[in-house]
Design a protein around this motif. Structure first.
Motif, short mmCIF file in Angstrom:
data_model
loop_
_atom_site.label_atom_id
_atom_site.label_comp_id
_atom_site.label_asym_id
_atom_site.label_seq_id
_atom_site.Cartn_x
_atom_site.Cartn_y
_atom_site.Cartn_z
N SER A 49 0.64 -1.19 -0.10
CA SER A 49 -0.14 -0.06 -0.05
C SER A 49 0.88 1.48 0.10
N PRO A 50 0.41 2.36 -0.69
CA PRO A 50 -0.90 2.54 -1.31
C PRO A 50 -0.85 1.85 -2.74
N TYR A 51 -2.14 1.37 -3.15
CA TYR A 51 -2.35 0.88 -4.68
C TYR A 51 -2.92 2.26 -5.44
N ILE A 52 -2.00 2.33 -6.55
CA ILE A 52 -2.49 3.75 -7.14
C ILE A 52 -3.23 2.93 -8.59
N VAL A 53 -4.46 3.26 -8.85
CA VAL A 53 -5.11 2.89 -9.71
C VAL A 53 -5.07 3.69 -10.93
N THR A 54 -4.21 3.47 -11.84
CA THR A 54 -3.84 4.35 -12.68
C THR A 54 -4.67 4.01 -14.15
N GLY A 55 -5.43 3.05 -14.33
CA GLY A 55 -6.62 2.63 -15.40
C GLY A 55 -7.33 1.91 -14.61
N THR A 56 -8.58 1.75 -15.22
CA THR A 56 -9.75 1.03 -14.43
C THR A 56 -9.40 -0.47 -14.33
N VAL A 57 -9.70 -0.95 -13.07
CA VAL A 57 -9.12 -2.52 -12.76
C VAL A 57 -10.56 -3.24 -12.69
N VAL A 84 -5.00 -1.15 3.75
CA VAL A 84 -4.68 -0.85 2.61
C VAL A 84 -5.34 0.37 2.14
N ILE A 85 -4.63 1.38 1.55
CA ILE A 85 -5.26 2.31 0.85
C ILE A 85 -5.09 2.23 -0.70
N VAL A 86 -6.30 2.41 -1.36
CA VAL A 86 -6.53 2.20 -2.88
C VAL A 86 -6.77 3.87 -3.43
N GLN A 87 -5.93 4.21 -4.02
CA GLN A 87 -5.98 5.58 -4.49
C GLN A 87 -5.98 5.64 -6.00
N PHE A 88 -7.45 6.14 -6.46
CA PHE A 88 -7.70 6.26 -7.97
C PHE A 88 -7.31 7.49 -8.32
N ASN A 89 -6.61 7.41 -9.86
CA ASN A 89 -6.60 8.55 -10.74
C ASN A 89 -7.72 9.01 -11.33
N ALA A 90 -7.71 10.06 -12.13
CA ALA A 90 -9.13 10.68 -12.44
C ALA A 90 -9.62 9.80 -13.53
N SER A 91 -11.14 9.54 -13.18
CA SER A 91 -12.11 8.96 -13.97
C SER A 91 -11.83 7.35 -13.76
N ARG A 92 -10.90 6.88 -13.04
CA ARG A 92 -10.71 5.50 -12.93
C ARG A 92 -11.59 4.68 -11.96
N SER A 93 -11.93 3.45 -11.85
CA SER A 93 -12.61 2.71 -10.82
C SER A 93 -12.31 1.35 -10.92
N LEU A 94 -13.03 0.68 -10.05
CA LEU A 94 -12.70 -0.81 -9.60
C LEU A 94 -14.11 -1.44 -9.97
N THR A 146 -9.33 1.93 2.71
CA THR A 146 -9.71 3.11 2.00
C THR A 146 -9.71 3.14 0.73
N PHE A 147 -10.83 3.65 0.17
CA PHE A 147 -10.88 3.88 -1.42
C PHE A 147 -11.05 5.40 -1.71
N THR A 148 -9.99 5.87 -2.20
CA THR A 148 -10.10 7.41 -2.12
C THR A 148 -9.58 7.98 -3.48
N GLY A 149 -9.51 9.26 -3.60
CA GLY A 149 -8.90 10.19 -4.64
C GLY A 149 -9.06 11.30 -4.65
N ASN A 150 -8.83 12.23 -5.71
CA ASN A 150 -8.50 13.52 -5.79
C ASN A 150 -9.83 14.28 -6.00
N ASN A 151 -11.09 13.74 -5.77
CA ASN A 151 -12.45 14.35 -5.65
C ASN A 151 -12.45 14.22 -7.51
N ASP A 152 -12.12 13.13 -8.19
CA ASP A 152 -12.36 13.12 -9.53
C ASP A 152 -12.44 11.60 -10.04
N TRP A 153 -12.44 10.66 -9.25
CA TRP A 153 -12.29 9.31 -9.56
C TRP A 153 -13.69 8.81 -9.79
N GLY A 154 -13.92 7.39 -10.34
CA GLY A 154 -15.14 7.00 -10.68
C GLY A 154 -15.81 6.36 -9.62
#
Length: 451
Positions: A53-61, A74-84, A106-114
């Protein structure tokens, strides 16, 4: 030759070294592990560890044909528009994300993930427990979308999103003790009728939510369905009906708000539907709106055992509809309050509902309006008609009485807009104290020898 170091300076140096050693021995060990980047399709069983951790989601998983396990902390951090995505493809998939109170996931991001999305192929055993899901914002996506599965979600926190918290399609997820806070949309949004059963009575809806309502799109209920007292109202954006022998049960304390022109419909299809809405004296069930909704409608296929008890029905106004219309059924209505409508309170067609100890107050039309002759038997002598009613009369259209019929002393007069007659061997019984007022040109009871 150097001058000797003063003793007091040596003592200071010694104490400083001792303190430094103590601090180094007790300070937390900081992880030096680098963040783990993830994206694309994950097949087989995978585990996301706290060490990674943290896991950075750079593309939708997308999890496909396997189980993704996420360890506590574990912290899962999503880039913009990405989802699980779980179970959104043809292969079965499972997510096991079980944190702890001390170590949530924690599933989180910068106020812009999916979103976290659970599709039709989400496998049994999928669970979110002690998770924090927060700070998305992409494309009006909810934080979690359960399209069609029975995922378990408990002790989780949905927070800080401009969108909705949890959206449910046709699934019935098992919800328990979740918290919704800082939600800009609706804390829970439901688009398919039966899925309203998923809402629990153990969750917390914080006052910081912008729309502290459970959104319900309405629709056809064709399986047994329940509505819990969630602690906040349900907002029905569309009418909903009960049919195919289904039973809709509403728990004491539940409040249902209807959008403009929308209604609850029972028995208006070719198959029966049943409503059991039994509140209590301290926890009534409330049907309400913004002075513009439709009615509670009970048609000819309303099933036996349908009951309204300790309910408040109020604030409609659409198209001169009464608050409740019993077209043709024997629904039981007792200890209910009809109030604050510009229209009538209760309208009865050819049905003979069982009425007992109801209250009519703030009624702009007639408290009770009856259009078919024999249905006048439904009026009881145990109800209360408040002086705030505009027309404190029981409206009776008149007509032919061809079955034994009774007129009770309701405590207010009957207003007969049309003449009525008794024939085919029927008996009309009028109780002591009853008052019958006739409209202009209408005749009193006429006994006809027919048949």
């Amino acid at each position: 030759m150097h001058a000797p170091v003063p003793v007091k300076n040596m003592i200071r140096l010694y104490l400083s070294i001792c303190f430094l050693c103590f601090f180094m021995s007790t300070a937390p060990v900081l992880s030096t592990a680098a963040a783990t980047t993830v994206n694309g399709v994950l097949t087989g069983d995978r585990t996301w560890t706290k060490d990674g951790s943290p896991y950075i989601v750079t593309g939708t998983v997308t999890v496909y044909n396997g189980t993704l396990t996420i360890e506590p902390g574990v912290i899962v951090q999503f880039n913009a528009s990405r989802s699980l995505q779980i179970g959104t493809t043809s292969g079965s998939a499972r997510l096991v994300a079980q944190g702890t109170p001390e170590d949530p996931i924690t599933f989180t991001g910068n106020n812009d993930w999916g979103q976290l999305s659970f599709g039709a192929n989400t496998a049994e055993g999928t669970i979110l427990e002690h998770c924090i899901i927060e700070k998305n914002g992409y494309n009006n996506y909810p934080l979690v979308y359960v399209f069609s599965s029975n995922v378990t979600i408990k002790n989780c926190t949905f927070r800080n999103t401009p969108n909705s918290g949890l959206a449910i399609g046709s699934g019935v997820p098992a919800l328990e003790a979740n918290t919704y806070t800082g939600i800009g949309g609706y804390p829970i949004s439901i688009t398919q009728a039966r899925s309203i059963s998923a809402v629990d009575n153990t969750s917390t809806f914080d006052e910081s939510n912008t729309n502290n309502l459970i959104y319900y799109a309405g629709g056809h209920i064709d399986q047994d369905t329940s509505i819990a007292d969630a602690g906040i109202p349900y907002y029905c954006a569309g009418s909903f009906g009960v049919f195919y022998g289904a039973v809709l049960s509403i728990a004491p304390g539940a409040e249902i708000q209807f959008a403009a022109n929308q209604s609850l419909l029972l028995g208006n299809y070719t198959s029966p539907g049943k409503l059991v809405a039994q509140g209590s004296e301290t926890d009534p069930i409330t049907f309400t709106g913004n002075n513009d909704w439709g009615w509670l409608y009970f048609g000819k296929n309303t099933a036996e055992g349908t009951i309204l008890e300790h309910c408040i029905i109020e604030k409609n106004g659409y198209n001169n509809y009464p608050l409740v219309y019993v077209f043709s059924s024997n629904v039981t209505i007792k200890n209910c309050t009809f109030r604050n409508t510009p229209n009538s309170g209760l309208a009865i067609g050819s049905g003979v509902p069982a009425l007992e100890a109801n209250t009519y107050t703030g009624i702009g039309g007639y408290p009770i309006s009856i259009t078919q002759a024999r249905s006048i038997s439904a009026v009881d002598n145990t109800s209360t008609f408040d002086e705030s009613n505009t027309n404190n009369l029981i409206y009776y259209a008149g007509g032919h009485i061809d079955q034994d019929t009774s007129i009770a002393d309701a405590g207010i007069p009957y207003y007969c807009a049309g003449s009525f007659g008794v024939f085919y061997g029927a008996v009309l019984s009028i109780a002591p104290g009853a008052e019958i007022q006739f409209a202009a040109n209408q005749r009193s009871v006429t006994l006809l020898n027919k048949g």
